[in-house]
Enzyme design. Structure first.
Site, PDB file in Angstrom:
ATOM      1  N   ASP A 143      41.230  44.713  49.272  1.00  0.00           N
ATOM      2  CA  ASP A 143      41.204  43.262  49.291  1.00  0.00           C
ATOM      3  C   ASP A 143      41.510  42.856  50.727  1.00  0.00           C
ATOM      4  O   ASP A 143      41.983  43.658  51.528  1.00  0.00           O
ATOM      5  CB  ASP A 143      42.231  42.688  48.310  1.00  0.00           C
ATOM      6  CG  ASP A 143      41.880  41.278  47.855  1.00  0.00           C
ATOM      7  OD1 ASP A 143      41.142  40.583  48.580  1.00  0.00           O
ATOM      8  OD2 ASP A 143      42.353  40.861  46.783  1.00  0.00           O
ATOM      9  N   TRP A 144      41.261  41.613  51.066  1.00  0.00           N
ATOM     10  CA  TRP A 144      41.323  41.183  52.459  1.00  0.00           C
ATOM     11  C   TRP A 144      42.751  41.240  53.009  1.00  0.00           C
ATOM     12  O   TRP A 144      43.615  40.487  52.617  1.00  0.00           O
ATOM     13  CB  TRP A 144      40.716  39.800  52.578  1.00  0.00           C
ATOM     14  CG  TRP A 144      39.231  39.801  52.813  1.00  0.00           C
ATOM     15  CD1 TRP A 144      38.561  39.039  53.728  1.00  0.00           C
ATOM     16  CD2 TRP A 144      38.217  40.570  52.163  1.00  0.00           C
ATOM     17  NE1 TRP A 144      37.200  39.299  53.688  1.00  0.00           N
ATOM     18  CE2 TRP A 144      36.962  40.237  52.738  1.00  0.00           C
ATOM     19  CE3 TRP A 144      38.233  41.533  51.161  1.00  0.00           C
ATOM     20  CZ2 TRP A 144      35.754  40.820  52.350  1.00  0.00           C
ATOM     21  CZ3 TRP A 144      37.039  42.118  50.756  1.00  0.00           C
ATOM     22  CH2 TRP A 144      35.829  41.770  51.344  1.00  0.00           C
TER      23      TRP A 144
END
Length: 1007
Positions: free
Chosen positions: A411-412
């Site tokens: 995920d970012w």
């Protein structure tokens, strides 16, 4: 061997492992946050601020990383044995955790959106919070308490299983063969480019990889575009705003789930998107107030698994890579990231082995079985190891046991280590920036290049990372639709202007056409499917006196009142960034999973048209429609309602991703009641209007017991999050053009306490590293309601009324003699050799910046500048790194051992419509396990495995239904044997129930 000192600081330098946080005496009791507590409110960003999101002035107010910690793996196989297949977990405060402990970067907490200034007030709150933490630790009381017994930990899992080694997957074998021919020609920097995003806003999409060239400079593989999200194309123009995953789950319609995914991919491909960041199946819905529950499909692993599988098959049938997310245990928004709320670490979700397999892993296993190309690891820690660096989760579970052949992306900014994350199984870091948003500094990129050159990371691991990415590209046929020189992104995530910066995040550099405004909606064809899904996802919960459907012509000359802010558009369909505020009609939750609405049909618009059209069709007098689109003007509403013959009241409940906050709701909901005074609105109208119908648009369960038994409330519909065709889909159901067939994908309780002591959000930290123990084990949602018989839900899981009636008639039941079925599945299939490459480390000169290379500001490149930094030195690898783990006998195929998916029992059922209206019914199959299954290895005569009363195992929405039970459906996960075990004949009978909800099950069969 080790990295040079400068690079080492960004790839993690192992030090001392931390212990877990402390337990709060209040944990589990503060489920509903007081409405006056707003936490830390982030500054709102206007539409105009989008152009300045990456300016020099904007930044996150977080402290600079100063300490870098390691993956400290502590073996505790003996600890795991304490928790057998019985209910011991539920009886023990400090349960066994079977993952590894990994304190990592004290990094800047990121959020998957633009950078925002933090107010001085917020900084002060953070400082005060830190003081509270310190004082609490010193005094041993208050919010946090020292002295919690550390959670148990298990071994690390190494080495990473290589892709392309499944012997029973011919399609993947072909894709890996194609990938090998490309990867073997790539330069070292090109391989790194495939694994590292180029940085936030350094490409047109929310995630972008760099192109890959051969050693002699030939472009062999294109940049990849990764784009949110699960219900549409975030930041894209002329694209559809689909119904949310929760709405799709409420249809219980496999065909619609797949078609939604397919058309989503058609639009993505038309925009030049390679990878859709969806579907979501985490959160599963353990906590009904969880902020992102609406992105998934419901609070049951089988419903989630079927919906995810169908969505993935739909997406990938159109040549676009699907992403199963968020892996795993990401059940709440509070404390999901480091450096939120003044804490330097994200919370740890602590879960036992059996619960992992039978609940949270189930939909991911079904996704892998469906061939999903990518899996996104989540932000929070899992048993005190960050999920994107958890070798047990990534290497042991996903790549070995589930046989996952695609690539794992973070995920970012969820990756918190460099070397350790790669060794743990992470294949791609997104968006490329490592510990701060948009600073151009990566945990991988040049540091991965250096780590391979100095042998800290073995070359075969980088080759496997690159090969997995390329093989996935071929697996879905992207070489036919994309290629190295065709179909790049034709839109910009960062500006709506036609022309702009090519590298927006740099704030400078070349300019050109960035938006071509390609319409991918195919006229009104996609909107028709949106309307159909939203209508089938609407659940009719109450229909007293047959008030619905609204008979055409029956209201001529009468008065109809429409009340509530949720019936109108409010300040505009896209008024708040990422839909981060509850105003107007609710058709989507907020966050990175939300999209821009191309248009939004409101309930009042559709109702006005429907009533007027109805009157004209019958050449009759039109009804008089009065609308007050407010929740607060109760005096005026009361007076109006008294004059009406029919009243429709619209209320809602909103939530979303934790980086946004609205009306005191930061991500997770504060309770399960209607928001913005919705309950008072209903009560005000129902007190005066004898024919009141309530419509709820919501992100999940909304409790209605404050007014549901009012005799004037004749109708209730849960319309969920319907997308752009909101009003039209609702009118279809209200007027009977579509017979409601939706079923609740969750349970609606009478009180919050009914959901159980662990169902509440952890709103306040109970330690420096908040600890969230999943001690309820398998008992969430309807499983808990069934276990605690005194808790009768208002509306059970799977519930939904129709305008007609049905009868379920069993036609056949086929099950083999149980004595002929072995307890364990067949032996794991033998693996085949993975692709092999040269083991010679390339010369350092291959990794240097090319001569006269023009760099883009903050762009992340794979090259290194100083060859003197490539030095070999001892490296402190994670514990157990040099102890290879054996292959799991539960593995050997996509989704696990192929024998687990063999069908053992089949049933044929005929659905008879016994009413006068055409309609659809969902046949739901629930399974009860035998009651005398002994705990393996136990010396106690009466120690049996604990099972829920019943669990969903299959469903169909057809007239003639064939339902199936596979070996896995009939088995439980044995933590001792580390395999799925099917109970023996002498351990009791299985019970099969079939019906229209989890509590309306007229058909019962034992075998």
């Amino acid at each position: 061997m080790a990295l040079a000192e400068e690079d080492k600081a960004l790839s993690t330098a192992p030090q001392e492992a931390h212990t877990s946080g402390a337990t709060s005496p209040l944990e589990g009791s503060s489920r509903v946050r007081p409405t006056g507590d707003k936490g830390i409110e982030l500054a709102n960003m206007s539409r105009a601020e989008r152009q300045h999101l990456l300016s020099k002035e904007a930044s996150f107010a977080t402290r600079t990383p100063s300490a870098i910690e390691d993956d400290g793996y502590v073996s505790s196989d003996d600890e795991t044995g304490k928790f057998n297949d019985s209910a011991a977990l539920l009886e023990t405060k400090d349960k066994t955790s079977w993952f590894t402990t990994s304190p990592v970067f004290s990094s800047r907490g990121g959020k998957k959106f633009k950078r925002t200034k933090i107010s001085k007030c917020a900084v002060c709150i953070g400082i005060v919070g830190g003081i509270v933490v310190l004082v609490s630790m010193i005094v041993g009381g208050g919010v946090m308490v020292l002295g919690r017994k550390p959670v148990a930990k298990s071994e690390g899992w190494y080495p990473t299983p290589q892709g392309g080694s499944l012997s029973n997957s011919p399609s993947w074998q072909e894709s890996y063969a194609k990938a090998q021919k490309i990867v073997e020609r790539l330069s070292l920097p090109a391989k790194v480019n495939l694994t590292t995003g180029v940085g936030w806003a350094q490409g047109f999409c929310v995630g972008n990889t760099g192109p890959a060239y051969s050693v002699d400079g030939e472009l062999l593989f294109p940049s990849l575009c990764l784009q949110d999200g699960p219900l549409g194309l975030r930041f894209a123009d002329h694209a559809t705003a689909w119904p949310a995953g929760l709405t799709a789950g409420a249809t219980w319609n496999r065909e619609l789930m797949r078609e939604r995914g397919r058309l989503h991919a058609v639009e993505a491909r038309g925009k030049g998107i390679n990878v859709i960041l969806g579907p979501a199946m985490g959160p599963l819905g353990r906590m009904p107030a969880g902020g992102r529950n609406w992105e998934g499909f419901g609070s049951d692993p089988v419903l989630q698994g079927v919906a995810a599988s169908e969505t993935i098959k739909g997406i990938q049938s159109e040549g676009v890579i699907a992403t199963a997310k968020h892996y795993i245990f990401n059940e709440q928004e509070h404390f999901r990231q480091a450096n939120e709320w003044g804490l330097s670490h994200a919370l740890s979700a602590n879960v036992d082995d059996r619960t992992l397999h039978e609940l949270y892993l189930w939909p991911f296993a079904e996704s892998v079985k469906a061939g999903v190309g990518s899996i996104m690891c989540s932000y929070q820690q899992s048993n005190n190891t960050y999920s994107c660096g958890n070798s047990k989760l990534l290497n042991g579970i996903l790549k070995d046991e589930l046989g996952f052949q695609g690539f794992i992306q973070s995920d970012w900014l969820a990756e918190r280590t460099g070397v350790e994350a790669v060794l743990a199984g992470l294949d791609m870091t997104m968006p490329g920036d490592g510990v701060r948003w948009a600073d151009g500094v990566s945990l991988l990129g040049p540091h991965l290049t250096t780590a391979v050159l100095n042998s800290t990371i073995p070359l075969w691991r980088l080759n496997d990372m690159a090969t997995r990415v390329v093989a996935t590209y071929f697996q879905v046929g992207q070489d036919k639709h994309f290629g190295v020189d065709k179909n790049p992104p034709n839109f910009s995530s960062w500006t709506n202007e036609k022309e702009g910066l090519i590298y927006f995040g740099a704030g400078e550099g070349p300019r050109g056409v960035v938006n071509k405004y390609v319409d991918v909606q195919d006229g009104d064809k996609h909107s028709q499917v949106v309307r159909k899904i939203a209508a089938e996802g609407t659940v009719l919960a109450k229909n007293e006196g047959g008030i619905l459907p609204l008979k055409r012509g029956a209201w001529k000359g009468k008065k109809v009142g429409v009340y509530g802010e949720d019936a109108g558009e409010g300040k505009g369909r896209n008024y708040c960034r990422d839909r981060g505020c509850n105003q107007g009609t609710l058709a989507s939750g907020w966050g990175s999973g939300a999209v821009e609405f191309p248009y939004l049909v409101t309930p009042i618009e559709a109702l006005s048209k429907a009533f007027n059209t109805t009157a004209e069709s019958f050449n009759a007098e039109k009804p008089e429609i009065t609308s007050i689109l407010s929740n607060s003007n109760l005096k005026k509403i009361s007076a109006s309602a008294e004059e009406q013959d029919l009243c429709l009241v619209f209320i809602n409940s909103d939530s979303g991703e934790g980086y946004l906050m609205d009306n005191g709701v930061r991500g997770d909901r504060n309770d399960l009641y209607a928001q913005k005074g919705g309950d008072k609105l209903v009560f005000t109208v129902a007190e005066k209007c004898t024919n009141t119908i309530v419509v709820i648009h919501a992100v999940g369960a909304v409790m209605v017991d404050k007014w549901i038994e009012n005799e004037n409330v004749k109708g209730l519909l849960y319309a969920h999050l319907p997308g752009q065709e909101s009003g039209n889909s609702l009118v279809d159901v209200l007027f009977g053009d579509v017979n409601p067939s939706g079923k609740l994908p969750y349970t609606v309780g009478k009180t919050f306490e009914d959901y159980g002591p662990n169902a509440g959000i952890l709103y306040y930290p109970n330690g420096i590293i908040p600890q969230q123990d999943f001690t309820e084990s398998l008992y969430i949602d309807y499983r808990y309601f069934d276990k605690v018989s005194r808790h009768h839900p208002r509306y059970e899981f799977g519930y939904g009324l129709s305008y007609t009636t049905f009868k379920i008639n069993p036609k056949s039941f086929n099950a083999p003699d149980r004595s002929s079925i072995p307890e364990l599945p067949a032996a794991r299939p033998t693996s085949r050799p993975a692709p092999k490459y040269t083991e010679d480390i390339p010369p350092v000169s291959e990794a240097l910046y090319p001569p006269s290379f023009t760099r883009i500001k903050k762009h992340i490149y794979p090259y290194i500048e100083d060859p003197s930094k490539v030095v070999k030195a001892p490296y402190n690898y994670p514990k157990d790194y040099n102890t290879p783990r054996p292959e799991s006998q539960a593995g050997g195929g996509e989704g696990g051992n192929p024998a687990l998916y063999e069908v053992i029992v089949t049933m044929e059922v005929e659905v008879e419509n016994t009413g006068a209206v055409t309609g659809k019914e969902v046949v739901q199959l629930y399974l009860g396990m035998p009651d005398k299954v002994k705990v393996y290895g136990s010396t106690k005569a009466d120690e049996y495995v604990d099972f829920p009363v019943k669990v969903l195992r299959d469903f169909e929405k057809r007239k003639t239904v064939t339902l199936r039970l596979r070996r896995k459906d009939l088995s439980y996960w044995c933590v001792y044997r580390q395999n799925w075990v099917l109970p023996k004949e002498d351990e009791g009978k299985f019970t099969v129930w079939m019906g229209s909800s989890s509590r309306k099950l007229p058909v019962k069969i034992e075998f």
